[in-house]
Design an enzyme around this catalytic site. Structure first.
Site, PDB file in Angstrom:
ATOM      1  N   LYS A  36     -23.264 -94.768 -47.655  1.00  0.00           N
ATOM      2  CA  LYS A  36     -23.503 -93.374 -47.269  1.00  0.00           C
ATOM      3  C   LYS A  36     -24.997 -93.064 -47.365  1.00  0.00           C
ATOM      4  O   LYS A  36     -25.758 -93.819 -47.997  1.00  0.00           O
ATOM      5  CB  LYS A  36     -22.711 -92.445 -48.193  1.00  0.00           C
ATOM      6  CG  LYS A  36     -23.162 -92.481 -49.644  1.00  0.00           C
ATOM      7  CD  LYS A  36     -22.208 -91.711 -50.544  1.00  0.00           C
ATOM      8  CE  LYS A  36     -22.554 -91.909 -52.007  1.00  0.00           C
ATOM      9  NZ  LYS A  36     -21.477 -91.479 -52.896  1.00  0.00           N
ATOM     10  N   TYR A 263     -55.564 -79.308 -53.043  1.00  0.00           N
ATOM     11  CA  TYR A 263     -55.194 -77.885 -53.004  1.00  0.00           C
ATOM     12  C   TYR A 263     -55.256 -77.224 -54.372  1.00  0.00           C
ATOM     13  O   TYR A 263     -54.953 -77.843 -55.393  1.00  0.00           O
ATOM     14  CB  TYR A 263     -53.763 -77.723 -52.482  1.00  0.00           C
ATOM     15  CG  TYR A 263     -53.631 -77.883 -50.989  1.00  0.00           C
ATOM     16  CD1 TYR A 263     -54.298 -77.035 -50.113  1.00  0.00           C
ATOM     17  CD2 TYR A 263     -52.812 -78.877 -50.465  1.00  0.00           C
ATOM     18  CE1 TYR A 263     -54.156 -77.186 -48.741  1.00  0.00           C
ATOM     19  CE2 TYR A 263     -52.653 -79.032 -49.099  1.00  0.00           C
ATOM     20  CZ  TYR A 263     -53.335 -78.186 -48.235  1.00  0.00           C
ATOM     21  OH  TYR A 263     -53.194 -78.326 -46.899  1.00  0.00           O
TER      22      TYR A 263
HETATM   23  C1  LIG Z   1     -21.139 -92.449 -53.884  1.00  0.00           C
HETATM   24  C2  LIG Z   1     -19.786 -92.916 -54.229  1.00  0.00           C
HETATM   25  C3  LIG Z   1     -19.582 -94.186 -54.793  1.00  0.00           C
HETATM   26  C4  LIG Z   1     -20.713 -95.085 -55.232  1.00  0.00           C
HETATM   27  O1  LIG Z   1     -21.270 -94.604 -56.436  1.00  0.00           O
HETATM   28  P1  LIG Z   1     -22.448 -95.372 -57.160  1.00  0.00           P
HETATM   29  O2  LIG Z   1     -22.628 -94.651 -58.440  1.00  0.00           O
HETATM   30  O3  LIG Z   1     -23.624 -95.270 -56.266  1.00  0.00           O
HETATM   31  O4  LIG Z   1     -22.014 -96.780 -57.330  1.00  0.00           O
HETATM   32  C5  LIG Z   1     -18.280 -94.605 -54.971  1.00  0.00           C
HETATM   33  N1  LIG Z   1     -17.242 -93.812 -54.637  1.00  0.00           N
HETATM   34  C6  LIG Z   1     -17.403 -92.588 -54.127  1.00  0.00           C
HETATM   35  C7  LIG Z   1     -16.208 -91.768 -53.787  1.00  0.00           C
HETATM   36  C8  LIG Z   1     -18.680 -92.099 -53.924  1.00  0.00           C
HETATM   37  O5  LIG Z   1     -18.849 -90.861 -53.452  1.00  0.00           O
END
Ligand SMILES: *Cc1c(COP(=O)(O)O)cnc(C)c1O
Length: 381
Positions: A36, A263
């Site tokens: 993701k 700045y």
């Molecule tokens: C993001 C996510 C993961 C992965 O989590 P990590 O801590 O990055 O390993 C696994 N399952 C779900 C449902 C997630 O949203």
């Protein structure tokens, strides 16, 4: 030539991390690679290709648009969507052959009806909320929910899963409670003669610290990218960072006492100072809170950020360095010589988590994919 601020993605490290995770959980456990958010800022297409090549069973994404992009780029592997969907998105879910989470009866009903209309059966996973509190059916309502799904002819309930709230804490009683709630749901489904094969729970924290959460499949995200979710987890899994953020010195100037850097006159020079300008700033995802706080590496030596981080540039004091010149490579996150600036340490400075640091590297920064070092020598991927 691309912009002299870039991210290097070490696909060899990615593969190494995947294998380290597989070794940790054992060969019989499947892996869903979480890609993701553009693979946490690493580039979802390249990352997905490597993960699939080395045997992940599925890819996990958060929003439907991410799935569509991967399909459009030619990824044909099972794509699991764990975010929620709206009814208007259901036709796309079916069309792009995405495996959605189901957690709401009405939505599941519409999904089944639309699948029937297209003469398809949609594979779904039930999302059980064991205490994360996001979308998901409450654990005490999950069995009844699954029973109702049985009547929806065009859904195939292939998986069931839950998500940890606190697995980045060592020996968390809450994580153990979540595991036992999930086990309880699975046991009651067995009794009801509704066995669901693909059971999954563990994110990176749980992979590292909670073997009881492995079930049939694990879902690593951050650990694939070589980072640890918190200081509270054990570090014996043997992963290494995949992302390195680099830039080059674009200008060097001598400042006299009283001169101002950047700045707001936030930095006024008190002694003769050599200042390098770097062509990256907060629009590249380098947080402005690092003004006067952050460090970069030049010639293997730490150089402090002085003055405020601008949108497109920032400044470092290089008075203590011999021979730094325009064009020198600068490491913002990563290793150079003996020194390193870890993404975890930057996250700590910013009072946030490493996830946010890599996700924030903006799309303006080109990703440079480092070749895989294969047994047969160098190979372009
Ligand atoms: C993001 C996510 C993961 C992965 O989590 P990590 O801590 O990055 O390993 C696994 N399952 C779900 C449902 C997630 O949203």
């Amino acid at each position: 030539m691309h912009r002299p601020t870039w991210v290097e993605i070490d696909l060899h490290a990615l593969r190494h991390n995947l294998l380290a995770i597989q070794r940790k959980v054992g060969p019989q456990i499947k892996i869903m690679g979480i890609v993701k958010a553009d693979a946490y800022g690493h580039g979802d297409y390249e990352v997905s290709r490597i993960l699939l090549k080395h045997g992940v069973a599925m890819l996990g994404i958060a929003i439907l648009e991410e799935a569509i992009q991967l399909r459009d780029k030619g990824i044909q592997a099972p794509l699991f969507l764990f975010g929620g969907i709206f009814e208007e998105q259901i036709d796309d879910v079916i069309h792009y052959n995405v495996t959605p989470s189901v957690y709401d009866l009405k939505l599941a009903g519409v999904l089944s009806k639309r699948a029937q209309y297209f003469h398809k059966t949609v594979s779904v996973h039930v999302y059980v909320d064991t205490g994360m509190g996001s979308i998901g059916v409450r654990h005490d309502k999950a069995v009844a929910f699954v029973k109702s799904l049985q009547e929806m002819k065009n859904l195939s309930v292939d998986g069931i899963y839950t998500h940890c709230s606190c697995s980045d804490e060592k020996e968390s009683a809450y994580t153990n409670l979540q595991i036992s709630r999930f086990r309880d749901v699975l046991a009651r489904l067995e009794v009801a003669k509704i066995p669901i094969p693909l059971r999954h729970m563990a994110n990176s924290g749980a992979i590292i610290g909670y073997p009881d959460a492995y079930f049939a499949m694990v879902r690593p995200g951050l650990s694939l990218y070589g980072l640890y979710p918190s200081d509270g987890v054990s570090r014996d899994i043997g992963i290494r960072p995949v992302m390195c953020l680099k830039t080059r010195i674009i200008h060097i100037k001598e400042f006299e006492p009283g001169d101002v850097v950047g700045y707001g006159r936030a930095h006024v020079v008190t002694k003769r100072t050599s200042v390098a300008t770097l062509p990256f700033g907060y629009n590249d995802g380098y947080n402005r809170l690092l003004s006067g706080q952050g460090f970069v590496l030049i010639r293997g030596i730490k150089a402090p950020i002085i003055g405020r981080v601008c949108m497109d540039q920032c400044f470092v004091d290089i008075s203590h360095m011999q021979g730094a010149t325009v064009g020198d490579e600068v490491v913002v996150y990563g290793q150079q010589g003996q020194e390193s600036i870890s993404i975890e340490s930057v996250a700590k400075q910013l009072n946030t988590i490493p996830y946010e640091v890599t996700c924030n590297v903006s799309k303006r920064v080109p990703r440079s994919i480092l070749e895989m070092r294969m047994e047969s020598g160098l190979r372009q991927v």
